[in-house]
Write an enzyme that holds these catalytic residues in place. Structure first.
Site, PDB file in Angstrom:
ATOM      1  N   PRO A  54      35.936  57.068  37.129  1.00 38.87           N
ATOM      2  CA  PRO A  54      37.060  56.320  37.697  1.00 38.87           C
ATOM      3  C   PRO A  54      36.925  54.824  37.445  1.00 38.87           C
ATOM      4  CG  PRO A  54      36.044  57.798  39.301  1.00 38.87           C
ATOM      5  CD  PRO A  54      35.121  57.711  38.141  1.00 38.87           C
ATOM      6  N   LYS A  79      36.975  48.310  41.642  1.00 39.61           N
ATOM      7  CA  LYS A  79      36.864  49.765  41.638  1.00 39.61           C
ATOM      8  C   LYS A  79      36.576  50.308  43.023  1.00 39.61           C
ATOM      9  CE  LYS A  79      34.940  49.616  36.979  1.00 39.61           C
ATOM     10  NZ  LYS A  79      33.723  49.857  36.181  1.00 39.61           N
ATOM     11  N   ARG A  96      26.175  50.953  26.415  1.00 41.93           N
ATOM     12  CA  ARG A  96      27.168  52.000  26.618  1.00 41.93           C
ATOM     13  C   ARG A  96      27.631  52.527  25.281  1.00 41.93           C
ATOM     14  NH1 ARG A  96      25.397  52.730  30.214  1.00 41.93           N
ATOM     15  NH2 ARG A  96      25.756  52.217  32.361  1.00 41.93           N
TER      16      ARG A  96
END
Length: 290
Positions: free
Chosen positions: A2, A57, A267
């Site tokens: 998310p 977030k 990442r």
DNA sequence: AGCTCTTCCTGAAAGC
DNA sequence: TGCTTTCAGGAAGAGC
């Protein structure tokens, strides 16, 4: 995973059912991702939910003063960060409980707000209004609210790679791996380029790409990659519109060259080497492993 | 201070 | 078939 659009989707769903409801009881399973579990048991029962907001977030559930074991007058905010695999949904107690559900917040209409998190990378904590203020101060601006000028100023003065900057929540709050890759592809900027080396025109392009990608993703109710589900338990649809994310080896929708994957900023990063030329001075960082 | 890297966790998928 | 390895990644904390 998310990110801003997924969290916004959950917040909009919760906003339709939570305000006005009171929390009657709290039950917790594993608590290693909760800052202060005892505080939840103590402060939440009897509190009425005023509003549901998004802070980067984080999902912010604002509770009205009063209630709680101490009958405390201060306002309290239940903050929920979904991490990687977190889900927050309102369910009827009759519905089967999904595995890895570790939080139950019983509501005065008989329903339950349930927190499910397979990997427990999420986080739950309580913050008073001062806590919200200091969290806000620690985070960068919201990418949907920041002006182009401010965006260029913030990224243009940093020497880190642009992908690392997009992921850094103290620079911008809400961007994660999917939307970093997608917006960099749209702006035709290689993820390893350094912020300070980007031209103003490139930074402006990135600002616009980021806004467009995030707004389109919110319109599709987010991306469901691993197991994202919204507050009603429905998946999002934006993964159908991903141009590079997890499309390694597939043709670039713009030029046809094969999409590459490399580890950048720790990442997995996806990009088109033809549309997004790498920085000359520093080759794309390759991962080393002990 | 700014930046990079490791670590936490579980399950799906790939590799052998 | 079945076991092992790799990968997914948000962000705190360590280390440079």
């Amino acid at each position: 995973m998310p990110e801003l659009p997924e969290v916004e989707t959950v917040v909009r769903g919760l906003r339709r059912v939570l305000p006005g409801r009171s929390i009657t009881r709290v039950r917790l399973g594993k608590t290693d991702f909760i800052d202060d579990p005892a505080a939840l048991y103590e402060a939440l029962p009897g509190r009425r939910i005023a509003r549901v907001e998004r802070l980067g977030k984080f999902i912010q559930i604002e509770l009205e003063p009063g209630g709680g074991a101490q009958g405390c007058e201060a306002r309290v905010n239940l903050m929920v960060h979904l991490g990687m695999t977190g889900r927050l949904a309102v369910r009827s107690p009759d519905e089967p409980v999904a595995p890895h559900t570790h939080g139950f917040f019983h509501l005065d209409d008989g329903q339950e707000l349930r927190y499910t998190d397979i990997r427990r990378f999420g986080r739950i904590l309580l913050l008073d209004d001062d806590g919200i203020t200091s969290l806000q101060a620690r985070l960068g601006q919201d990418p949907l609210e920041i002006t182009a000028q401010e965006f260029c100023r913030q990224l243009g003065r940093r020497r880190a790679g642009v992908k690392a900057l997009l992921l850094n929540q103290t620079v911008l709050r809400g961007v994660g791996n999917i939307y970093a890759d997608e917006s960099l592809w749209r702006a035709r900027i290689h993820p390893a380029r350094l912020g300070a080396r980007l031209k103003v025109a490139e930074l402006r392009r990135l600002w616009q790409s980021l806004q467009r990608v995030l707004r389109a993703a919110i319109g599709s109710r987010g991306s469901s990659i691993s197991n994202f589900l919204d507050a009603e338990g429905k998946p999002g649809g934006y993964q159908r519109w991903h141009r590079v994310y997890r499309r390694t080896g597939k043709p670039c929708p713009r030029c046809g060259a094969a999409i590459r994957r490399a580890t950048i900023a720790g990442r997995s990063s996806h990009y088109c080497l033809r549309c997004q030329p790498p920085p000359r001075s520093r080759p794309v960082a390759k991962r080393r492993r002990a």
